[in-house]
Design a protein around this motif. Structure first.
Motif, PDB file in Angstrom:
ATOM      1  N   ARG A  39      -4.781  -7.963  -6.900  1.00  0.00           N
ATOM      2  CA  ARG A  39      -3.878  -7.897  -8.056  1.00  0.00           C
ATOM      3  C   ARG A  39      -3.644  -9.299  -8.599  1.00  0.00           C
ATOM      4  O   ARG A  39      -3.575 -10.276  -7.861  1.00  0.00           O
ATOM      5  CB  ARG A  39      -2.532  -7.288  -7.683  1.00  0.00           C
ATOM      6  CG  ARG A  39      -2.516  -5.768  -7.632  1.00  0.00           C
ATOM      7  CD  ARG A  39      -1.087  -5.249  -7.731  1.00  0.00           C
ATOM      8  NE  ARG A  39      -0.491  -5.566  -9.022  1.00  0.00           N
ATOM      9  CZ  ARG A  39      -0.654  -4.826 -10.122  1.00  0.00           C
ATOM     10  NH1 ARG A  39      -1.400  -3.746 -10.081  1.00  0.00           N
ATOM     11  NH2 ARG A  39      -0.059  -5.158 -11.242  1.00  0.00           N
ATOM     12  N   ASP A  44      -0.835 -10.779 -11.531  1.00  0.00           N
ATOM     13  CA  ASP A  44       0.269 -10.490 -12.454  1.00  0.00           C
ATOM     14  C   ASP A  44       0.740 -11.793 -13.085  1.00  0.00           C
ATOM     15  O   ASP A  44       0.941 -12.791 -12.383  1.00  0.00           O
ATOM     16  CB  ASP A  44       1.426  -9.815 -11.710  1.00  0.00           C
ATOM     17  CG  ASP A  44       1.000  -8.509 -11.060  1.00  0.00           C
ATOM     18  OD1 ASP A  44       0.705  -7.560 -11.792  1.00  0.00           O
ATOM     19  OD2 ASP A  44       0.945  -8.454  -9.818  1.00  0.00           O
ATOM     20  N   ASN A  77      -3.320 -11.214  -3.808  1.00  0.00           N
ATOM     21  CA  ASN A  77      -2.249 -11.115  -4.798  1.00  0.00           C
ATOM     22  C   ASN A  77      -1.975 -12.499  -5.380  1.00  0.00           C
ATOM     23  O   ASN A  77      -1.616 -13.430  -4.648  1.00  0.00           O
ATOM     24  CB  ASN A  77      -0.955 -10.582  -4.165  1.00  0.00           C
ATOM     25  CG  ASN A  77      -1.101  -9.165  -3.659  1.00  0.00           C
ATOM     26  OD1 ASN A  77      -0.897  -8.218  -4.393  1.00  0.00           O
ATOM     27  ND2 ASN A  77      -1.452  -9.023  -2.379  1.00  0.00           N
ATOM     28  N   HIS A 112      -8.119  -2.635  -7.709  1.00  0.00           N
ATOM     29  CA  HIS A 112      -7.755  -3.901  -8.330  1.00  0.00           C
ATOM     30  C   HIS A 112      -6.978  -3.626  -9.607  1.00  0.00           C
ATOM     31  O   HIS A 112      -7.008  -2.516 -10.148  1.00  0.00           O
ATOM     32  CB  HIS A 112      -8.987  -4.767  -8.601  1.00  0.00           C
ATOM     33  CG  HIS A 112      -9.918  -4.218  -9.640  1.00  0.00           C
ATOM     34  ND1 HIS A 112     -10.898  -4.967 -10.231  1.00  0.00           N
ATOM     35  CD2 HIS A 112     -10.015  -2.989 -10.212  1.00  0.00           C
ATOM     36  CE1 HIS A 112     -11.560  -4.222 -11.104  1.00  0.00           C
ATOM     37  NE2 HIS A 112     -11.043  -3.028 -11.105  1.00  0.00           N
TER      38      HIS A 112
END
Length: 435
Positions: free
Chosen positions: A339, A341, A308, A368
């Motif tokens: 991931r 972001d 992440n 993913h």
């Protein structure tokens, strides 16, 4: 051959005989091969896929000089304040015994600078030090010129309770320094290792740091890299781990400084039932640039990886994430999640995200994804209706976005350090109360 490349060859000729470990035959040969490789390949260019979004042209054209060192004792003391642990300090790439404080380590835990370790641990270091043909051409330049770094060796079953802090401070404002850290964790050993990069204000120095880790069966290593270089500095970093059966490796990469920062982070599962956590958080503003390239090699069955990365980008900053999970043939039972972001705080900030899954096995659970967005208008309106001004409301929502990454840092005192660092950078300039 460009004049800039020749400058690095000249630097090698000047420094090679005086570098720590110069008397070790295999190391001297490896350094020469690494320098030859860099001179042959040169700096990576945007024509190379892995560097498509990150240009090193300004770095390649820059000139670096030693001298003009400023005091960093107060800076190091501030880092140590109120935080226990074992401290290994490097200033301008060289071990500083006066600023270091290793305290009392458990039997079987060896923490030294490489300059100290070569005389007694050269054979053990060789197994994990790396070779000239590995990585990018910048990796070869690091191997050729790295003069010092941390040597951490944990014997079977040894647990180091307090974090091992490797502080790398830049005192000379326009110098180039190369560090190489080696961590070897024997079966069943445990430790938390913190790499912290800081520098004097307004420094335009160049730092390249390579960290190589070997985790034997059931070893557990938590690694936190906190990059807080000057906003004018250059930082290239590599972390490369090899994990044996049942081992656990947590990598936390927090990148907050430097005009250009590039982080290459990889782990390879050499046996079954390994587990890894890749957790990243980065903040860039003005025209700064940050790039994370990751690789998780699921080479063996029944291994788990969670990845992440979160980025906060303001002004005209640019963030890059390229994460690759490679599931090899026969790696059945793989469980992999990835991931990335990104939160854009301005219309001109830019994020390039490329999460990748490459799967050659059948019985796997993989996923993913990536998101890029701005602060939610409804959430901002809600906080404004509760009496907050816009700057304070934006700070709260920005920190809430970062908090998901911060919460994954298992060690409370390190989590608090990252929380404070993020709060100090909030665009509205607000200092939020700890939750």
């Amino acid at each position: 051959m460009s004049t800039n490349l020749q400058a690095w060859a000249d630097a090698f000729d000047r420094r090679a005989a005086a570098l720590p470990g110069a008397e070790v035959p295999w190391l001297a040969g490896e350094r020469r091969q690494a320098l030859d490789r860099f001179m042959s390949e040169g700096w990576p260019t945007t024509k190379i896929e892995a560097w498509r979004h990150t240009s090193l042209s300004p770095l390649a054209a820059a000139t670096f000089t030693d001298g003009g060192a400023q005091p960093v004792a107060d800076l190091v003391a501030e880092l140590k304040a109120g935080e226990s642990g074992h401290w290994l300090v490097f200033v301008d790439g060289a071990f500083d015994a006066a600023l270091s404080d290793l305290g009392t380590l458990p039997a079987g835990a060896v923490v030294l600078s490489l300059s100290q370790a070569w005389s007694s641990h050269a054979d053990a270091i060789q197994a994990a030090y790396g070779q000239a043909d590995q990585g990018h051409s910048t990796s070869a330049l690091n191997l050729a010129l790295a003069g010092d770094g941390a040597w951490i060796s944990l014997a079977r079953g040894v647990a180091v309770e307090q974090p091992i802090h490797v502080v790398c401070a830049a005192a000379s404002p326009q110098a180039a320094h190369f560090l190489r850290h080696v961590v070897q964790a024997a079966a069943g050993s445990q430790a938390t290792v913190v790499e912290h990069y800081v520098g004097v204000a307004q420094a335009s120095n160049f730092r390249h740091a390579a960290t190589r880790l070997t985790l034997d069966q059931d070893a557990r290593i938590t690694h936190l890299k906190l990059q807080q270089e000057s906003a004018q500095a250059w930082h290239l970093g590599e972390i490369d781990a090899v994990q044996s059966r049942g081992s656990y490796f947590a990598s936390h990469s927090v990148s907050l400084g430097a005009r250009l920062a590039r982080h290459d982070i990889a782990t390879h599962f050499a046996d079954e039932r390994c587990e890894t956590l890749f957790n990243g958080l980065y903040y860039v503003d003005q025209r700064r640039h940050v790039d994370h390239h990751t690789l998780i090699g699921h080479d063996k069955p029944r291994c788990v990886s969670h990845e992440n990365y979160r980025g906060i980008l303001a002004d005209t900053a640019h963030g890059v994430f390229s994460g690759r999970i490679l599931v090899a043939p026969g790696a059945d039972g793989t469980d992999a999640i990835q991931r990335n972001d990104s939160l854009l705080l301005s219309r001109l900030a830019k994020s390039d995200s490329r999460p990748e899954l490459e799967i050659y096995a059948d019985d796997v659970k993989c996923a993913h994804g990536a998101t890029v967005g701005q602060i939610d208008a409804d959430s901002l309106f809600y906080l404004r209706t509760r009496g907050l001004d816009e700057a304070h409301a934006r700070d709260i929502l920005t920190y809430a976005f970062a908090a998901a990454s911060v919460a994954r840092i298992e060690v409370p005192v390190l989590r608090q350090r990252v929380e404070q660092a993020i709060r100090s950078l909030l665009p509205g300039g607000m200092v939020l109360e700890a939750a």
